[in-house]
Design an enzyme around this catalytic site. Structure first.
Site, PDB file in Angstrom:
ATOM      1  N   SER A   1       0.756  -1.168  -0.077  1.00  0.00           N
ATOM      2  CA  SER A   1       0.133  -0.028  -0.062  1.00  0.00           C
ATOM      3  C   SER A   1       0.823   1.349  -0.078  1.00  0.00           C
ATOM      4  O   SER A   1       1.730   1.516  -0.983  1.00  0.00           O
ATOM      5  CB  SER A   1      -0.979  -0.051   1.200  1.00  0.00           C
ATOM      6  OG  SER A   1      -1.996   0.832   1.053  1.00  0.00           O
TER       7      SER A   1
ATOM      8  N   ASP B   1      -8.784  -4.529  -6.248  1.00  0.00           N
ATOM      9  CA  ASP B   1      -8.447  -3.526  -5.578  1.00  0.00           C
ATOM     10  C   ASP B   1      -8.522  -2.184  -6.649  1.00  0.00           C
ATOM     11  O   ASP B   1      -7.974  -2.326  -8.007  1.00  0.00           O
ATOM     12  CB  ASP B   1      -6.903  -3.558  -5.204  1.00  0.00           C
ATOM     13  CG  ASP B   1      -6.094  -2.399  -4.399  1.00  0.00           C
ATOM     14  OD1 ASP B   1      -6.898  -1.401  -4.262  1.00  0.00           O
ATOM     15  OD2 ASP B   1      -5.012  -2.586  -4.276  1.00  0.00           O
TER      16      ASP B   1
ATOM     17  N   HIS C   1      -7.446  -5.256  -1.826  1.00  0.00           N
ATOM     18  CA  HIS C   1      -6.401  -4.890  -1.302  1.00  0.00           C
ATOM     19  C   HIS C   1      -5.635  -5.394   0.180  1.00  0.00           C
ATOM     20  O   HIS C   1      -6.398  -5.502   0.860  1.00  0.00           O
ATOM     21  CB  HIS C   1      -6.531  -3.295  -1.087  1.00  0.00           C
ATOM     22  CG  HIS C   1      -5.301  -2.413  -0.760  1.00  0.00           C
ATOM     23  ND1 HIS C   1      -4.392  -2.040  -1.591  1.00  0.00           N
ATOM     24  CD2 HIS C   1      -4.997  -1.775   0.221  1.00  0.00           C
ATOM     25  CE1 HIS C   1      -3.453  -1.355  -1.109  1.00  0.00           C
ATOM     26  NE2 HIS C   1      -3.955  -0.957   0.222  1.00  0.00           N
TER      27      HIS C   1
END
Length: 215
Positions: A78, A159, A191
């Site tokens: 991320s 995602d 995600h």
């Protein structure tokens, strides 16, 4: 998220055990209290701290005695994936004399993708040149100076960051960078799904382990 989060602590421990490596988890400062580039600077400072151990006489005896400074990797997911990409560029711009950074792995990296992401970026980084800032959406030219030999990029099918992650990969391939890059798409996944899997069956961990340990 904090390096002391149970999810991240378990993930890093699993990865280190499976790859048989030493892992240094960075507790970088967070926006908005500490606007960007604080997170990038903290991650770079961590690498510089590791570099101080290359002569085997610095503060951490575990690193002094056990680390292989000729095989260093940077990685994260991320926002950490974005930061790892930024570090890869800094390797090329500034270098690290005492260590050899072989590669970087970016798991579901944050490179924008939706209006809310762009607004968040401008909020976290008020000094940014805009949403096309090289740290948020690096261009083909920006990626030409990557300073490691290989890169591994993960994207997750469900995602919303999947598209920008693929663009990063494609731009890296188009750039003048001469290293090797691989894209892995986690089909049917969302995600950072891998953080919920703390066993050796974690497909993301398995791929990173293979990436780290390949000759």
């Amino acid at each position: 998220m904090s390096a002391f989060s149970p999810y991240y602590d378990a993930h890093v421990r699993t990865l280190a055990a499976e790859a048989q490596v030493i892992a240094v988890s960075v507790e970088y400062r967070l926006a908005p209290e500490h606007p960007i580039p604080a997170c990038y600077d903290d991650a770079w400072a961590a690498l510089q701290w590791i570099e101080t151990h290359a002569n085997r006489d610095s503060p951490d005896p575990w690193l002094n005695e056990n680390a292989d400074f000729n095989r260093v990797f940077a990685g994260g997911d991320s926002a950490g994936g974005n930061i790892s990409g930024n570090l890869a560029s800094r390797f090329g711009s500034f270098g690290l004399r005492g260590i050899r950074v072989v590669g970087a792995f970016l798991v579901h990296p944050y490179f924008g993708g939706a209006e809310i992401d762009d607004k968040m970026w401008l909020y976290m980084c008020p000094s940014a040149s805009g949403i096309d800032d090289f740290r948020m959406k690096p261009s083909v030219e920006d990626l030409g100076g990557i300073g490691c030999e290989r890169m591994l990029v993960f994207v997750a099918e469900k995602d919303h960051l999947c598209g920008p992650g693929k663009v990063y990969y494609e731009n890296l391939k188009k750039s003048v960078w001469k290293g090797m890059v691989e894209l892995v798409e986690n089909k049917g996944e969302e995600h950072c799904f891998h953080l919920k899997i703390t066993t050796g069956d974690n497909v993301v961990v398995k791929k990173i382990v293979s990436f780290i340990n390949q000759d």
